[in-house]
Write an enzyme that holds these catalytic residues in place. Structure first.
Site, PDB file in Angstrom:
ATOM      1  N   TRP A  33       0.852  -1.182   0.000  1.00 55.20           N
ATOM      2  CA  TRP A  33       0.000   0.000   0.000  1.00 55.20           C
ATOM      3  C   TRP A  33       0.892   1.237   0.000  1.00 55.20           C
ATOM      4  O   TRP A  33       1.830   1.337   0.795  1.00 55.20           O
ATOM      5  CB  TRP A  33      -0.899  -0.024   1.224  1.00 55.20           C
ATOM      6  CG  TRP A  33      -1.827   1.143   1.384  1.00 55.20           C
ATOM      7  CD1 TRP A  33      -2.595   1.729   0.424  1.00 55.20           C
ATOM      8  CD2 TRP A  33      -2.091   1.860   2.593  1.00 55.20           C
ATOM      9  NE1 TRP A  33      -3.326   2.757   0.956  1.00 55.20           N
ATOM     10  CE2 TRP A  33      -3.031   2.868   2.288  1.00 55.20           C
ATOM     11  CE3 TRP A  33      -1.641   1.747   3.903  1.00 55.20           C
ATOM     12  CZ2 TRP A  33      -3.523   3.750   3.242  1.00 55.20           C
ATOM     13  CZ3 TRP A  33      -2.114   2.621   4.857  1.00 55.20           C
ATOM     14  CH2 TRP A  33      -3.053   3.617   4.531  1.00 55.20           C
ATOM     15  N   ASP A  36      -0.824  -5.836   9.095  1.00 56.20           N
ATOM     16  CA  ASP A  36      -1.867  -4.917   8.665  1.00 56.20           C
ATOM     17  C   ASP A  36      -3.096  -5.759   8.326  1.00 56.20           C
ATOM     18  O   ASP A  36      -3.108  -6.497   7.340  1.00 56.20           O
ATOM     19  CB  ASP A  36      -1.389  -4.126   7.450  1.00 56.20           C
ATOM     20  CG  ASP A  36      -2.361  -3.011   7.066  1.00 56.20           C
ATOM     21  OD1 ASP A  36      -3.514  -3.039   7.531  1.00 56.20           O
ATOM     22  OD2 ASP A  36      -1.965  -2.117   6.283  1.00 56.20           O
ATOM     23  N   LYS A  79     -13.717  -1.268   6.085  1.00 54.27           N
ATOM     24  CA  LYS A  79     -14.227  -2.106   5.012  1.00 54.27           C
ATOM     25  C   LYS A  79     -15.306  -3.057   5.492  1.00 54.27           C
ATOM     26  O   LYS A  79     -16.416  -3.085   4.962  1.00 54.27           O
ATOM     27  CB  LYS A  79     -13.077  -2.909   4.377  1.00 54.27           C
ATOM     28  CG  LYS A  79     -12.205  -2.105   3.433  1.00 54.27           C
ATOM     29  CD  LYS A  79     -11.241  -1.197   4.166  1.00 54.27           C
ATOM     30  CE  LYS A  79     -10.348  -0.433   3.211  1.00 54.27           C
ATOM     31  NZ  LYS A  79      -9.466   0.514   3.923  1.00 54.27           N
TER      32      LYS A  79
END
Length: 407
Positions: free
Chosen positions: A139, A221, A256
């Site tokens: 990311w 993560d 999310k």
């Protein structure tokens, strides 16, 4: 001294500040919104969208908010480490019963980004000297967050030359040869962003063995739990690593899987080797939080806690989460099947092995640029696509556009 003389003697200090380059992804979204074409599609920003093209508010979230409006009695500050019920539920979601509660230091954070920043500063201040290793690619914000936190950043191999599969041998070799004991290694616990390429269960076992034997600090993560194979299934890699490593830091996000993007709901879960170390670590995490944002916002954490406190709302959430996950899987399959019908188009079947919202399409930067300028399909220059941004009703149009630039 007059004002004009003062201005001459002391020029405006802000006048020399250079203009920062736009964010590579958010800048594309701005361009998309400004694009006058009616036939266009945005596959850049990492948010889930439903069939109507909107990022929906889950039904369970609406129900929880109604409940909060009726029962909430204060808007006072939360403790530095956040909403207690929220932290308790996050601990259960992430760790299940694998780790004793007294070995876990948990703080609520403003989203996964805030969690990563807190974790980075903790490593920089409490575990120095240490380096953090990031997968290549990762990311885009990981590098900026860790450097801003004061860490030296290195990389380890992740994606193979075909840009669609894991280079597992190179990954293990880098962990064995590049790292030193005490280094932190950031890994995506599931649904790797930006590639969608995850290790298999057996590969996670090998990774965990290396991490444990070399005394590395796993920095996991965990932003997409439930978007890969399921809530527990997506935690396999994380829990495998915890079985080999006595210490770890998990940065989780509920943007999310609860659709709470704007509420900024995340957490840092630090696993220590013993209860005393966890207590000390929690005290230092609180110091880091206090110096950054003092205490986290209440509303998002309260929504998550309200849902998970209620069996009916919990089941509603799991059902809605599964619906999102299955829709992404359907879109990925539909795209691959659509591309297989395009004359002269390359084989995209490798995307079926990728998980989560993102996939590496194999598109080059030049092809992504042509796709945007010629057809109004916005894709990141790396070739990463947000599968959840696809429109099943316009899949034939999308496949035709992609085929036009890759043929």
């Amino acid at each position: 001294m007059t004002a004009s003389e003062s201005a001459t003697a002391a020029p405006n200090r802000f006048d020399s500040i250079p203009l920062a380059p736009p964010d590579s992804i958010l800048g594309l979204t701005e361009a998309f919104l400004a694009d006058p074409r009616t036939e266009k599609m945005n596959l850049t920003v990492g948010v889930y969208k439903d069939a109507s093209g909107l990022t929906p508010i889950l039904k369970c979230v609406k129900a929880a908010e109604r409940k909060l409006v009726e029962t909430e009695k204060t808007k006072g500050y939360l403790p530095i480490d956040g909403f207690p019920d929220y932290r308790s539920h996050v601990q259960k979601l992430v760790f299940s019963d694998q780790i004793p509660a007294d070995r876990i230091a948990m703080v609520q954070a403003p989203g996964g980004t805030g969690a990563l920043r807190v974790a980075g500063e903790f490593l920089a201040t409490q575990c120095s000297p240490t380096r953090v290793f990031l997968p290549n690619p990762t990311w885009a914000n990981h590098n900026a967050i860790m450097r801003s936190a004061g860490l030296d950043v290195e990389t380890y191999s992740y994606l193979a030359n075909d840009r669609r599969s894991l280079d597992f041998d190179a990954l293990l070799d880098d962990l064995n040869t590049k790292t030193r004991p005490g280094d932190a290694v950031l890994m995506h616990a599931c649904c790797h962003n930006p590639t969608g390429v995850d290790p298999t269960a057996d590969q996670w076992k090998e990774i965990a063995k290396v991490m444990g034997s070399r005394g590395l600090i796993p920095l996991l993560d965990f932003a997409y739990q439930g978007f890969g194979d399921g809530l527990d299934e997506d935690a396999v890699g994380l829990r495998t690593i915890l079985g080999q490593c006595p210490e770890a830091i998990v940065c989780s996000s509920y943007s999310k899987n609860f659709g709470l993007y704007s509420e900024r709901v995340g957490a840092v879960g630090l696993v220590a080797a013993n209860a005393a170390a966890a207590t000390a670590a929690l005290s230092q995490l609180k110091v880091t939080v206090r110096a950054n944002y003092s205490n986290p916002p209440r509303h998002g954490g309260a929504i998550v806690a309200t849902i998970l406190d209620d069996d009916e709302l919990t089941q509603m959430w799991k059902s809605e989460l599964e619906e999102m996950r299955l829709r992404i899987t359907h879109l990925r399959t539909q795209f691959v099947e659509g591309m297989s019908k395009q004359a002269g188009a390359p084989d995209f079947s490798s995307l079926l092995n990728q998980k989560g919202m993102f996939s590496y399409s194999g598109l080059t930067a030049m092809q992504a640029d042509e796709l945007r300028s010629k057809h109004g399909v916005y894709v990141v220059g790396s070739g990463r696509i947000n599968v959840a941004g696809m429109d099943e009703k316009r899949m034939d149009w999308l496949c035709s556009a992609v085929a036009d630039v890759v043929g």
